[in-house]
Write an enzyme that holds these catalytic residues in place. Structure first.
Site, PDB file in Angstrom:
ATOM      1  N   THR A 156       0.832  -1.214   0.000  1.00 16.89           N
ATOM      2  CA  THR A 156       0.000   0.000   0.000  1.00 16.89           C
ATOM      3  C   THR A 156       0.864   1.262   0.000  1.00 16.89           C
ATOM      4  O   THR A 156       0.424   2.304  -0.482  1.00 16.89           O
ATOM      5  CB  THR A 156      -0.964   0.030   1.203  1.00 16.89           C
TER       6      THR A 156
ATOM      7  N   ILE B 135      -3.502   5.124   0.502  1.00 18.11           N
ATOM      8  CA  ILE B 135      -4.910   4.860   0.852  1.00 18.11           C
ATOM      9  C   ILE B 135      -5.030   3.332   0.939  1.00 18.11           C
ATOM     10  O   ILE B 135      -5.454   2.657   0.011  1.00 18.11           O
ATOM     11  CB  ILE B 135      -5.887   5.455  -0.184  1.00 18.11           C
ATOM     12  N   HIS B 136      -4.584   2.826   2.098  1.00 14.78           N
ATOM     13  CA  HIS B 136      -4.361   1.384   2.257  1.00 14.78           C
ATOM     14  C   HIS B 136      -5.551   0.537   1.816  1.00 14.78           C
ATOM     15  O   HIS B 136      -5.435  -0.362   0.988  1.00 14.78           O
ATOM     16  CB  HIS B 136      -4.075   1.075   3.726  1.00 14.78           C
ATOM     17  N   ASP B 137      -6.713   0.795   2.430  1.00 14.40           N
ATOM     18  CA  ASP B 137      -7.830  -0.146   2.314  1.00 14.40           C
ATOM     19  C   ASP B 137      -8.382  -0.254   0.893  1.00 14.40           C
ATOM     20  O   ASP B 137      -8.886  -1.313   0.492  1.00 14.40           O
ATOM     21  CB  ASP B 137      -8.962   0.268   3.260  1.00 14.40           C
TER      22      ASP B 137
ATOM     23  N   ALA C  12      -6.920  -0.545  -1.763  1.00 12.79           N
ATOM     24  CA  ALA C  12      -6.179  -1.479  -2.612  1.00 12.79           C
ATOM     25  C   ALA C  12      -6.851  -2.858  -2.666  1.00 12.79           C
ATOM     26  O   ALA C  12      -6.699  -3.588  -3.651  1.00 12.79           O
ATOM     27  CB  ALA C  12      -4.736  -1.605  -2.122  1.00 12.79           C
TER      28      ALA C  12
END
Lengths: 324, 325
Positions: free
Chosen positions: A194, A240-242, A244
């Site tokens: 991420t 924007i980790h989630d 991905a």
């Protein structure tokens, strides 16, 4: 269409993930199961309702789940001070959660999917407490899951709360361990992945200007809680980790991945540390496909274009659910 | 009919993993009108879940209590891999073969039943006593799913742990706690009031061969099955237990509820080890306030063994009376 349940702890980047999912005709979101994590459960549920409110999918079921991790003392996210999204950032909503608990929703829905032979994909973007509790309930729960695409863990990149662990695993390492040993196919999206895609103010401006009410809310959130950290990432912008996890479902060709045996440390000071054995040195069957590289430009384009869908729809140029 | 509860009966849920000693506990509870059995929630433990559910159903039929609903519990521990009992034979009921049950488990799962029943109890104020005879997975999963249900629990009367006594499955640990130490941690840290019938208590009550003959003689139509189950229970390990016979683990929960005068207890705070492989499942009682935490348990320290045997003889003889009536 891939049938998906999103298990989330909104959270700013959860909001991006949910809005990406709801703008994408490739996925059919059956419901949200909410867990405490980034923020306490009541705030996470309120935020889920607000995000669903701005999305226009007002009939999407939202289920409140576990309010605390399985075993360890509770911790919240680095940005826990967010609490419930301020009305100035995301407007108030009259969307309310379902009465049914998230774990009961997961058990019921996944057992039915197992019976029907039509398993469901789980996007797990918070601590995996709800999933672990559901998996312990009944063996058919695992059979009803096609795969779990989880944002969690880190193998080479230092974590934000502690150097050895990523937050979602750190917040409930026992739940992550249950999931990784469940036999369900897992796609792991770790911090290593991420942090390869950084979003800047240019993108947040695009969210705001092109994305209607939903894009405006998202742009406000990322501007208010800027993740840019040049010292850490070497250049401007923040991950924007989630989101991905949804990108992996919608555009898997944007990713490279490797099979690995993933495990979680459950004891001692390094509670929540994760390892990925890519080379089979442990001689254990692999339990996950670990995403190792992402096409940054492709991911950024996907997210900005899909958020722009909300503006196009508001302008009447697109019917809801029409592929972009 | 003996099974009809009294107006003042104690509402209980029996959470168990039958299991020979679970079977004896259930059979005694079935003829005790002081108890109103709201449900039985078998869990993975001594045997896999399918077996403990089947055994619970068979024992309900054997005891003539098909009116008691059975709810299938969790199929595995919260975190660790399952372990199985060593002293219950391949079916969980020794060499005893019971008819295939005609009754079946309810469609609602045990955790949902616990949450629903305890939520209703919290609302009505008529709190429920939980009789926990196996690993504590069902209760722990219910508490983690919905913490508010704690308000519906009168107390947890549990068979499990080993405080001053060594373990029975490992050097340090008793089977029920070792089988799901994380669940025990959840229950011990929940704030619920606990009565702990640990090996400290249960090793004081040996069901000896001479007792078995008396039980068989007294229990009418149940005599053959009881004799068979109890004979299988004999550990035949005088060096370990000081006599022939087997410790009467799970039935002590029923005896404690109905004949508390036979037990001495001491207040303590309970803890469980869930990190160390060497001491996994070890239970620790803080007798002297070293932890700085308030006591949450009455730990049974002494049992009137002959009184308990007499209690069960009287209860199980009710099956003879029922056959006549």
């Amino acid at each position: 269409m891939i049938r998906v349940i999103i298990d989330a702890d909104p959270g700013v980047d959860d909001a991006a993930a949910i809005l990406l999912a709801l703008a994408s005709p490739e996925v059919d979101v059956l419901g949200l199961s909410i867990v405490s994590g980034n923020v306490p459960l009541t705030d996470a549920v309120a935020n889920a309702c607000k995000v669903v409110g701005v999305s226009g999918r007002r009939n999407l079921p939202i289920h409140a789940g576990a309010s605390a991790p399985l075993i360890r003392d509770q911790i919240f996210g680095k940005y826990a001070a967010i609490g419930t999204f301020a009305d100035a950032l995301v407007p108030p909503t009259d969307v309310v959660p379902e009465v049914e608990h998230a774990v009961r929703f997961l058990v019921r829905t996944l057992r039915a999917a197992a019976s029907a032979g039509d398993p469901i994909t789980i996007c797990a973007i918070g601590p995996m407490t709800n999933l672990a509790l559901a998996l312990v309930h009944h063996p058919e729960v695992a059979q009803g899951i096609a795969r779990i695409v989880t944002m969690g863990g880190t193998f080479r990149t230092p974590g934000h709360r502690v150097p050895w662990a990523e937050f979602n695993v750190l917040a409930d390492p026992h739940a992550a361990d249950v999931v990784y040993r469940s036999g369900v196919p897992i796609v792991a999206i770790p911090l290593d992945l991420t942090t390869q895609a950084l979003f800047t103010h240019e993108h947040f401006t695009s969210f705001r200007e092109r994305g209607g009410a939903a894009g405006a809310a998202l742009g406000h959130l990322f501007t208010a809680f800027d993740r840019s950290d040049v010292a850490r990432y070497g250049r401007p912008g923040g991950p924007i980790h989630d989101a991905a996890t949804l990108a992996w479902l919608i555009r898997p060709e944007l990713f490279e991945s490797r099979a690995a045996t993933v495990g979680v440390q459950l004891t001692g000071e390094m509670l929540g540390a994760t390892y990925a054995d890519y080379d089979g040195v442990l001689h254990r069957a692999s339990n996950a496909q670990v995403a190792t590289r992402i096409d940054e430009a492709g991911f950024i384009t996907l997210l900005t274009e899909r958020i722009a869908f909300y503006g196009d729809r508001a302008a009447g140029s697109l019917a809801p659910g029409v592929p972009i | 009919m003996q099974g009809v509860p009294l107006m003042t009966a104690i509402p209980v849920i029996i959470d168990c993993d039958p299991g020979i000693d679970d079977a004896l506990a259930l059979l005694a509870a079935f003829v005790s009108p002081e108890l109103r059995i709201l449900g039985i929630t078998p869990v993975s433990g001594n045997q896999p879940l399918d077996t403990t559910v089947r055994n619970a159903l068979q024992i309900c039929e054997l005891g003539g209590r098909t009116d008691v609903p059975v709810y299938a519990g969790c199929h595995r521990p919260m975190v660790r891999e399952p372990i199985r009992g060593h002293f219950h034979g391949s079916t969980g009921l020794g060499k005893t073969v019971l008819p295939t049950p005609t009754k079946s488990a309810e469609s609602r799962l045990a955790v949902d039943f616990l949450i629903d029943a305890l939520s209703a109890a919290a609302a009505s104020g008529e709190r429920i006593t939980l009789c926990c005879l196996g690993p504590l997975t069902n209760l722990a999963v219910a508490l983690r799913t919905n913490p508010a249900i704690a308000a519906g629990v009168e107390r947890v009367v549990m068979m499990g742990g080993a405080y001053r006594e060594p373990g029975n499955r490992t050097m340090t640990s008793e089977f029920n706690v070792l089988a799901d130490p994380h669940a025990a941690h959840v229950v011990f840290s929940s704030g619920l009031p606990i009565v702990a019938l640990a090996l400290d208590a249960t090793h004081q009550v040996m069901l000896k061969p001479e007792h078995v003959a008396r039980f068989a003689a007294a229990s009418g139509r149940m005599s053959h099955v009881l004799g068979e189950l109890m004979a299988f229970w004999d550990r035949n390990d005088v060096a370990r237990y000081g006599s022939r016979g087997g410790p009467l683990h799970d039935p002590l929960v029923v005896a404690f509820l109905l004949a508390p005068q036979l037990f001495e207890t001491r207040r303590a705070r309970l803890f469980v080890e869930h990190e160390s492989e060497l001491c996994m499942g070890q239970t620790i009682a803080d007798w002297f306030g070293k932890s700085g935490l308030t006591p949450n348990a009455d730990v049974v320290t002494r049992v009137d063994a002959e009184g308990v045997i007499a209690f069960f003889l009287e209860r199980l003889s009710r099956y003879a009376e029922r056959a006549v009536a």
